[in-house]
Scaffold this active site. Structure first.
Site, PDB file in Angstrom:
ATOM      1  N   ASN A  95       0.863  -1.185   0.000  1.00  0.00           N
ATOM      2  CA  ASN A  95       0.000   0.000   0.000  1.00  0.00           C
ATOM      3  C   ASN A  95       0.899   1.235   0.000  1.00  0.00           C
ATOM      4  O   ASN A  95       1.459   1.596   1.023  1.00  0.00           O
ATOM      5  CB  ASN A  95      -0.886  -0.045   1.262  1.00  0.00           C
ATOM      6  CG  ASN A  95      -1.718   1.215   1.434  1.00  0.00           C
ATOM      7  OD1 ASN A  95      -1.839   2.020   0.500  1.00  0.00           O
ATOM      8  ND2 ASN A  95      -2.292   1.378   2.614  1.00  0.00           N
ATOM      9  N   LYS A 149       0.095   4.271  -0.358  1.00  0.00           N
ATOM     10  CA  LYS A 149      -0.558   5.477   0.190  1.00  0.00           C
ATOM     11  C   LYS A 149      -0.301   6.665  -0.761  1.00  0.00           C
ATOM     12  O   LYS A 149      -0.233   6.459  -1.969  1.00  0.00           O
ATOM     13  CB  LYS A 149      -0.083   5.736   1.623  1.00  0.00           C
ATOM     14  CG  LYS A 149      -0.238   4.477   2.493  1.00  0.00           C
ATOM     15  CD  LYS A 149      -0.051   4.711   3.948  1.00  0.00           C
ATOM     16  CE  LYS A 149      -0.189   3.372   4.694  1.00  0.00           C
ATOM     17  NZ  LYS A 149      -0.143   3.523   6.132  1.00  0.00           N
ATOM     18  N   HIS A 195      -9.549   1.479   4.845  1.00  0.00           N
ATOM     19  CA  HIS A 195      -8.271   1.625   5.554  1.00  0.00           C
ATOM     20  C   HIS A 195      -8.494   2.566   6.747  1.00  0.00           C
ATOM     21  O   HIS A 195      -9.278   3.514   6.654  1.00  0.00           O
ATOM     22  CB  HIS A 195      -7.216   2.186   4.604  1.00  0.00           C
ATOM     23  CG  HIS A 195      -5.848   2.149   5.193  1.00  0.00           C
ATOM     24  ND1 HIS A 195      -5.425   3.083   6.098  1.00  0.00           N
ATOM     25  CD2 HIS A 195      -4.839   1.266   5.057  1.00  0.00           C
ATOM     26  CE1 HIS A 195      -4.184   2.782   6.476  1.00  0.00           C
ATOM     27  NE2 HIS A 195      -3.808   1.680   5.863  1.00  0.00           N
ATOM     28  N   GLU A 231      -6.885   4.949   7.845  1.00  0.00           N
ATOM     29  CA  GLU A 231      -6.663   6.379   7.568  1.00  0.00           C
ATOM     30  C   GLU A 231      -7.911   6.991   6.927  1.00  0.00           C
ATOM     31  O   GLU A 231      -8.246   8.142   7.180  1.00  0.00           O
ATOM     32  CB  GLU A 231      -5.426   6.543   6.670  1.00  0.00           C
ATOM     33  CG  GLU A 231      -4.150   6.241   7.451  1.00  0.00           C
ATOM     34  CD  GLU A 231      -3.008   5.690   6.633  1.00  0.00           C
ATOM     35  OE1 GLU A 231      -3.032   5.765   5.398  1.00  0.00           O
ATOM     36  OE2 GLU A 231      -2.065   5.159   7.259  1.00  0.00           O
ATOM     37  N   GLU A 245      -5.587  -4.712  10.559  1.00  0.00           N
ATOM     38  CA  GLU A 245      -4.520  -3.746  10.798  1.00  0.00           C
ATOM     39  C   GLU A 245      -4.813  -2.994  12.095  1.00  0.00           C
ATOM     40  O   GLU A 245      -5.596  -2.026  12.084  1.00  0.00           O
ATOM     41  CB  GLU A 245      -4.450  -2.734   9.652  1.00  0.00           C
ATOM     42  CG  GLU A 245      -4.168  -3.337   8.303  1.00  0.00           C
ATOM     43  CD  GLU A 245      -3.604  -2.300   7.342  1.00  0.00           C
ATOM     44  OE1 GLU A 245      -2.485  -2.493   6.889  1.00  0.00           O
ATOM     45  OE2 GLU A 245      -4.278  -1.294   7.090  1.00  0.00           O
ATOM     46  N   GLY A 270       2.349   2.379  10.807  1.00  0.00           N
ATOM     47  CA  GLY A 270       3.334   3.449  10.654  1.00  0.00           C
ATOM     48  C   GLY A 270       4.026   3.840  11.941  1.00  0.00           C
ATOM     49  O   GLY A 270       4.721   4.855  11.993  1.00  0.00           O
ATOM     50  N   SER A 325       3.182  -1.996  10.461  1.00  0.00           N
ATOM     51  CA  SER A 325       4.633  -2.084  10.697  1.00  0.00           C
ATOM     52  C   SER A 325       5.196  -3.474  10.406  1.00  0.00           C
ATOM     53  O   SER A 325       6.130  -3.910  11.066  1.00  0.00           O
ATOM     54  CB  SER A 325       4.981  -1.624  12.117  1.00  0.00           C
ATOM     55  OG  SER A 325       4.633  -0.264  12.281  1.00  0.00           O
TER      56      SER A 325
END
Ligand code: PGA
Length: 255
Positions: free
Chosen positions: A9, A11, A100, A102, A172, A178, A218
């Site tokens: 991904n 992003k 996702h 985010e 996730e 991250g 991560s």
């Protein structure tokens, strides 16, 4: 047999020249790939065309998002039908991320909206990679299973059996994305097994056994092997570590 998948991904990273360099570099190192996992890259939508048009590029491609609507006055949005249109013979573009964390956090996407996105993708013969995962406060309060169950049931349980089989799930934990902090392989396995149990309860064991569940957060070349060895972890959704060809190939080879 469930499909093993490693998805990168990207992003909102990499510009056109970097995308091309990545593909050229990756292609020149294809002989280093020892794994039989399916490899997917999810670039920014504006570069889907670049990736689809690259010669010798046989990696599967996916988008990071699509609209919940079919078409109309939705400025700035891209529909699932447009994604399908990019690659009308379905040679490369197979997947699209949905939900996702985010997008859930910054763009306030609800489970209801995500369920509509899943529908649009399936109608257009694209496979949703449906993301779920708890925040740290849920885990501290031991609410992480309830939270993931509500994300999956509200986002996916309306599907018919043949439709849910088109979906890939990515677990996730938000606190691991991250941050450099990964779920332990036990924590990840526990949640993956839980997801499979609720799929079996809602659909049946055959469905639960056939759906690939990826871990993300991560995941890197150091911890991928231990995560991928877990019986219910069928691959990874890789953010930061997929931006470098070297570390992405190492993660693919962790299978
Ligand atoms: P990360 O991102 O690997 O950089 O933690 C994973 C993701 O957000 O899909």
């Amino acid at each position: 047999m469930r499909k093993k998948l490693v998805a990168g991904n990207w992003k909102m990273n990499l510009l056109d020249e970097e995308v091309i360099n990545y593909i050229v570099n990756f292609n020149s190192r294809k002989n280093e790939i020892e794994s039989d996992a399916e490899i997917i890259i999810l670039p920014a939508s504006i570069y889907l065309d670049t990736m689809i048009s690259m010669p010798d590029w046989d990696i599967k491609i996916g988008a990071q998002n699509c609209s919940q609507f079919n078409n109309g006055a939705y400025t700035g949005e891209i529909s699932a039908a447009m994604l399908r249109d990019f690659d009308y013979d379905s040679e490369n573009l197979h997947y699209c991320l949905v939900g996702h964390s985010e997008r859930r956090a910054y763009f306030k996407e609800s489970n209801e909206v995500l369920a509509q996105k899943v529908n649009r993708l399936i109608e257009n013969q694209l496979k949703p990679i449906f993301c779920c995962g708890e925040e740290l406060e849920h885990r501290k309060k031991e609410k992480h299973f309830d939270l993931v169950k509500s994300q999956i049931s509200e986002g996916l349980f309306h599907l018919k059996e043949e439709e849910i089989k088109q979906v890939v799930i990515a677990y996730e934990p938000v606190w691991a994305i991250g941050t450099g902090e990964t779920a332990t392989s036990n924590q990840a396995q526990e949640m993956h097994a839980f997801i499979r149990t609720i799929l079996a309860e809602q659909f049946n064991q055959d469905v639960a056994d056939s759906i690939s569940i990826l871990y993300g957060g991560s995941c890197n070349s150091t911890n991928a092997k231990e995560l991928f060895e877990q019986p219910d972890i069928d691959g990874g959704l890789i953010g930061g570590a997929s931006l470098e060809v070297e570390s992405f190939i190492q993660i693919i080879n962790a299978f």
